[in-house]
Design a protein around this motif. Structure first.
Motif, PDB file in Angstrom:
ATOM      1  N   PRO A 280     134.415  35.832 -65.196  1.00  9.70           N
ATOM      2  CA  PRO A 280     133.971  35.079 -63.951  1.00  9.70           C
ATOM      3  C   PRO A 280     133.833  36.036 -62.826  1.00  9.70           C
ATOM      4  N   SER A 281     132.890  35.720 -61.948  1.00  6.20           N
ATOM      5  CA  SER A 281     132.730  36.749 -60.782  1.00  6.20           C
ATOM      6  C   SER A 281     133.745  36.385 -59.642  1.00  6.20           C
ATOM      7  N   PRO A 282     133.940  37.451 -58.959  1.00  5.66           N
ATOM      8  CA  PRO A 282     135.094  37.096 -57.964  1.00  5.66           C
ATOM      9  C   PRO A 282     134.832  36.310 -56.969  1.00  5.66           C
ATOM     10  N   ALA A 283     135.527  35.610 -56.495  1.00  2.25           N
ATOM     11  CA  ALA A 283     135.493  34.348 -55.326  1.00  2.25           C
ATOM     12  C   ALA A 283     134.805  35.036 -54.124  1.00  2.25           C
ATOM     13  N   ALA A 284     133.813  34.481 -53.728  1.00  4.63           N
ATOM     14  CA  ALA A 284     133.141  34.856 -52.513  1.00  4.63           C
ATOM     15  C   ALA A 284     134.055  34.633 -51.421  1.00  4.63           C
ATOM     16  N   THR A 285     134.174  35.648 -50.687  1.00  4.39           N
ATOM     17  CA  THR A 285     134.971  35.375 -49.265  1.00  4.39           C
ATOM     18  C   THR A 285     133.979  34.672 -48.272  1.00  4.39           C
ATOM     19  N   PRO A 286     134.524  33.497 -47.680  1.00  7.64           N
ATOM     20  CA  PRO A 286     133.828  32.925 -46.703  1.00  7.64           C
ATOM     21  C   PRO A 286     133.443  33.656 -45.705  1.00  7.64           C
ATOM     22  N   GLU A 287     132.149  33.541 -45.100  1.00  9.83           N
ATOM     23  CA  GLU A 287     131.837  34.408 -43.941  1.00  9.83           C
ATOM     24  C   GLU A 287     131.380  33.296 -42.963  1.00  9.83           C
ATOM     25  N   PRO A 288     131.559  33.561 -41.608  1.00 13.27           N
ATOM     26  CA  PRO A 288     131.139  32.698 -40.591  1.00 13.27           C
ATOM     27  C   PRO A 288     129.740  32.054 -40.720  1.00 13.27           C
ATOM     28  N   VAL A 289     129.612  30.844 -40.433  1.00 15.16           N
ATOM     29  CA  VAL A 289     128.114  30.419 -40.531  1.00 15.16           C
ATOM     30  C   VAL A 289     127.509  30.539 -39.107  1.00 15.16           C
ATOM     31  N   SER A 290     126.337  31.326 -39.147  1.00 24.09           N
ATOM     32  CA  SER A 290     125.649  31.453 -37.961  1.00 24.09           C
ATOM     33  C   SER A 290     124.812  30.282 -37.644  1.00 24.09           C
ATOM     34  N   SER A 291     124.609  30.169 -36.477  1.00 25.82           N
ATOM     35  CA  SER A 291     123.757  29.131 -36.222  1.00 25.82           C
ATOM     36  C   SER A 291     122.582  29.680 -35.454  1.00 25.82           C
ATOM     37  N   ASN A 292     121.392  29.096 -35.732  1.00 29.41           N
ATOM     38  CA  ASN A 292     120.338  29.646 -34.999  1.00 29.41           C
ATOM     39  C   ASN A 292     120.031  28.762 -33.404  1.00 29.41           C
ATOM     40  N   GLU A 293     121.086  27.947 -33.305  1.00 33.96           N
ATOM     41  CA  GLU A 293     120.923  27.543 -31.808  1.00 33.96           C
ATOM     42  C   GLU A 293     121.667  28.219 -30.973  1.00 33.96           C
ATOM     43  N   PRO A 294     120.910  28.538 -29.597  1.00 36.16           N
ATOM     44  CA  PRO A 294     121.384  29.399 -28.644  1.00 36.16           C
ATOM     45  C   PRO A 294     122.872  28.739 -28.085  1.00 36.16           C
ATOM     46  N   GLU A 295     123.831  29.524 -27.557  1.00 36.43           N
ATOM     47  CA  GLU A 295     125.029  29.335 -27.092  1.00 36.43           C
ATOM     48  C   GLU A 295     124.283  28.343 -25.742  1.00 36.43           C
ATOM     49  N   PRO A 296     125.314  27.374 -25.372  1.00 36.08           N
ATOM     50  CA  PRO A 296     124.804  26.789 -23.899  1.00 36.08           C
ATOM     51  C   PRO A 296     124.675  27.768 -22.927  1.00 36.08           C
ATOM     52  N   PRO A 297     123.922  27.893 -22.124  1.00 34.48           N
ATOM     53  CA  PRO A 297     123.606  28.878 -20.978  1.00 34.48           C
ATOM     54  C   PRO A 297     124.718  28.436 -20.023  1.00 34.48           C
ATOM     55  N   GLY A 298     125.071  29.614 -19.621  1.00 32.42           N
ATOM     56  CA  GLY A 298     126.152  29.703 -18.440  1.00 32.42           C
ATOM     57  C   GLY A 298     125.164  29.652 -17.158  1.00 32.42           C
ATOM     58  N   GLU A 299     125.717  30.749 -15.937  1.00 33.12           N
ATOM     59  CA  GLU A 299     124.857  30.789 -14.803  1.00 33.12           C
ATOM     60  C   GLU A 299     123.898  31.914 -15.004  1.00 33.12           C
ATOM     61  N   LEU A 300     122.622  31.622 -14.360  1.00 34.81           N
ATOM     62  CA  LEU A 300     121.405  32.332 -14.428  1.00 34.81           C
ATOM     63  C   LEU A 300     121.702  33.572 -13.488  1.00 34.81           C
ATOM     64  N   THR A 301     121.669  34.818 -14.107  1.00 38.42           N
ATOM     65  CA  THR A 301     122.059  35.967 -13.552  1.00 38.42           C
ATOM     66  C   THR A 301     121.082  37.173 -13.935  1.00 38.42           C
ATOM     67  N   CYS A 302     121.108  38.221 -13.302  1.00 40.98           N
ATOM     68  CA  CYS A 302     120.174  39.321 -13.766  1.00 40.98           C
ATOM     69  C   CYS A 302     120.279  39.954 -14.987  1.00 40.98           C
ATOM     70  N   GLU A 303     121.626  39.716 -15.512  1.00 41.93           N
ATOM     71  CA  GLU A 303     122.423  40.241 -16.794  1.00 41.93           C
ATOM     72  C   GLU A 303     122.103  38.970 -17.769  1.00 41.93           C
ATOM     73  N   SER A 304     122.304  37.654 -17.405  1.00 34.73           N
ATOM     74  CA  SER A 304     122.046  36.574 -18.541  1.00 34.73           C
ATOM     75  C   SER A 304     120.803  36.299 -18.670  1.00 34.73           C
ATOM     76  N   MET A 305     119.562  36.540 -17.909  1.00 39.14           N
ATOM     77  CA  MET A 305     118.473  36.214 -17.925  1.00 39.14           C
ATOM     78  C   MET A 305     117.717  37.089 -19.397  1.00 39.14           C
ATOM     79  N   ILE A 306     117.958  38.439 -19.164  1.00 36.45           N
ATOM     80  CA  ILE A 306     117.264  39.205 -20.220  1.00 36.45           C
ATOM     81  C   ILE A 306     118.279  39.409 -21.257  1.00 36.45           C
ATOM     82  N   SER A 307     117.839  39.835 -22.628  1.00 37.57           N
ATOM     83  CA  SER A 307     118.558  40.197 -23.735  1.00 37.57           C
ATOM     84  C   SER A 307     119.898  41.146 -23.219  1.00 37.57           C
ATOM     85  N   ALA A 308     120.789  41.091 -24.191  1.00 38.84           N
ATOM     86  CA  ALA A 308     121.923  41.955 -24.037  1.00 38.84           C
ATOM     87  C   ALA A 308     121.801  43.329 -24.200  1.00 38.84           C
TER      88      ALA A 308
END
Length: 188
Positions: free
Chosen positions: A39-67
């Protein structure tokens, strides 16, 4: 002399046989029973990533562009100064224009990014204003682009575009080059 060559050749041949025998994988012993299924070892559950963006906070110069872009600018010693966002003569109070640069030295080297929400009427007025100012219009699959005349641009991207606005459904983006628009991640 020939016997020495023959002896040396035989020695080399014997060495190769020994090394080959040591490096060869062992043959599996014949078995009359089928191999057991391990038997293959049990897979460890990994967090499910979502393609949905996180809800936006406040529009700032730092939040507007990529991290990643913010991090790269910060490492270069750049900071952002927010500016009033005006497009084609239309002031966009719900928007933000940011000029990233190293303000510790006198230079015109920096990057511009802007984003704003706007209604249909303001979008039409802003686009008319840009056309009247000599900007070039192009329809694209993701919206309507307005780019400055490259003859008067201070800087151009690889495709020959300078400062560019992208109008979408209820919003407008701005960057100092058309390629720079991809760094704006804010969705409102």
């Amino acid at each position: 002399m020939i016997s020495r060559i023959m002896s040396a050749a035989a020695g080399v041949l014997l060495l190769l046989v020994v090394l080959t025998a040591c490096g060869a994988p062992a043959e599996p012993a014949p078995s009359s029973t089928p191999d057991a299924i391990t038997p293959s070892p049990a897979a460890t559950p990994e967090p499910v990533s979502s393609n949905e963006p996180e809800p936006p906070g406040e529009l700032t110069c730092e939040s507007m562009i990529s991290a990643g872009t913010v991090s790269a600018f910060t490492e270069m010693g750049w900071t952002a100064q927010p500016k009033e966002f005006v497009v084609g003569g239309v002031e966009l109070p719900d928007g933000l224009l940011c000029f990233w640069a190293d303000y510790s030295v006198a230079s015109d080297h920096g990057q511009l990014y802007g984003w704003a929400t706007l209604g249909t009427e303001d979008a039409a007025q802003a686009q008319s204003g840009l056309l009247a100012e000599g900007w070039k219009r192009e329809d694209g699959s993701d919206g309507v682009y307005f780019t400055e005349d490259p003859e008067y641009a201070m800087g151009l991207d690889e495709d020959g575009y300078g400062m560019t606005y992208l109008f979408g459904d209820g919003w407008v983006r701005f960057a100092d080059t058309r390629q720079g628009l991809i760094l704006i991640e804010w969705t409102g």
